[in-house]
Scaffold this motif. Structure first.
Motif, PDB file in Angstrom:
ATOM      1  N   VAL A   2      30.527  59.929  33.423  1.00  0.00           N
ATOM      2  CA  VAL A   2      30.785  58.969  32.356  1.00  0.00           C
ATOM      3  C   VAL A   2      31.080  57.610  32.973  1.00  0.00           C
ATOM      4  N   GLN A   3      30.446  56.580  32.467  1.00  0.00           N
ATOM      5  CA  GLN A   3      30.771  55.214  32.872  1.00  0.00           C
ATOM      6  C   GLN A   3      31.523  54.537  31.733  1.00  0.00           C
ATOM      7  N   LEU A   4      32.607  53.850  32.078  1.00  0.00           N
ATOM      8  CA  LEU A   4      33.445  53.185  31.087  1.00  0.00           C
ATOM      9  C   LEU A   4      33.503  51.689  31.377  1.00  0.00           C
ATOM     10  N   VAL A   5      33.369  50.895  30.339  1.00  0.00           N
ATOM     11  CA  VAL A   5      33.466  49.438  30.470  1.00  0.00           C
ATOM     12  C   VAL A   5      34.527  48.930  29.507  1.00  0.00           C
ATOM     13  N   ASP A   6      35.588  48.363  30.083  1.00  0.00           N
ATOM     14  CA  ASP A   6      36.676  47.796  29.267  1.00  0.00           C
ATOM     15  C   ASP A   6      36.347  46.352  28.918  1.00  0.00           C
ATOM     16  N   SER A   7      36.783  45.927  27.752  1.00  0.00           N
ATOM     17  CA  SER A   7      36.626  44.525  27.378  1.00  0.00           C
ATOM     18  C   SER A   7      37.674  44.150  26.335  1.00  0.00           C
ATOM     19  N   GLY A   8      37.832  42.835  26.145  1.00  0.00           N
ATOM     20  CA  GLY A   8      38.697  42.356  25.085  1.00  0.00           C
ATOM     21  C   GLY A   8      40.008  41.751  25.523  1.00  0.00           C
ATOM     22  N   GLY A   9      40.287  41.790  26.816  1.00  0.00           N
ATOM     23  CA  GLY A   9      41.526  41.198  27.290  1.00  0.00           C
ATOM     24  C   GLY A   9      41.509  39.688  27.153  1.00  0.00           C
ATOM     25  N   GLY A  10      42.666  39.088  27.414  1.00  0.00           N
ATOM     26  CA  GLY A  10      42.741  37.642  27.328  1.00  0.00           C
ATOM     27  C   GLY A  10      44.172  37.159  27.362  1.00  0.00           C
ATOM     28  N   PHE A  11      44.341  35.920  26.918  1.00  0.00           N
ATOM     29  CA  PHE A  11      45.640  35.261  26.928  1.00  0.00           C
ATOM     30  C   PHE A  11      46.098  35.104  25.484  1.00  0.00           C
ATOM     31  N   VAL A  12      47.352  35.461  25.215  1.00  0.00           N
ATOM     32  CA  VAL A  12      47.879  35.367  23.855  1.00  0.00           C
ATOM     33  C   VAL A  12      49.366  35.014  23.916  1.00  0.00           C
ATOM     34  N   GLU A  13      49.849  34.352  22.894  1.00  0.00           N
ATOM     35  CA  GLU A  13      51.271  34.043  22.829  1.00  0.00           C
ATOM     36  C   GLU A  13      52.057  35.252  22.329  1.00  0.00           C
TER      37      GLU A  13
END
Length: 126
Positions: A2-13
């Protein structure tokens, strides 16, 4: 495999929200337990949330209960982590993990998992 790709991170207050995604390919995602872990600099990897293969059962780490929600869409081979009321102490690299399970169990140990995403940075400012 299985290959997994994470996404959606970032900077938030602080107090804000972010949603993470974990896209899977190459294996039987619908037969796999999935979890999110996080690791901050100088700290050990921490269990954040886990979900069973069917999506019926979930578990959360104490520090995120009531603020984070894990879900999955087996038709899209994707798992999600919705993070609300974020705090500066939530700052970390978040990674999803998967493991084939014959039962509909939630796995909470990082050594329970065979496959890992590359991680996505979440930074919460105060």
């Amino acid at each position: 495999q299985v290959q997994l790709v994470d996404s959606g991170g970032g900077f938030v207050e602080a107090g804000g929200s972010l949603g993470l995604s974990c896209a899977a390919s190459g294996g039987a995602f619908s037969s796999s337990a999935v979890a999110w872990f996080r690791q901050a600099p100088g700290k050990e990897r921490e269990f954040v949330a886990g979900i069973s293969r069917s999506g019926i059962s979930t578990k959360y780490g104490d520090s995120v209960k009531g603020r984070f929600a894990i879900s999955r869409d087996n038709a899209k081979n994707t798992a999600y982590l919705q993070m609300n009321s974020l705090k500066p102490e939530d700052t970390a690299v978040y990674s999803c993990a998967a493991r084939y399970t014959p039962s509909d169990a939630v796995l909470t140990g990082n050594h329970d998992y065979d496959y890992w995403g590359q991680g996505t940075q979440v930074t919460v400012s105060s």
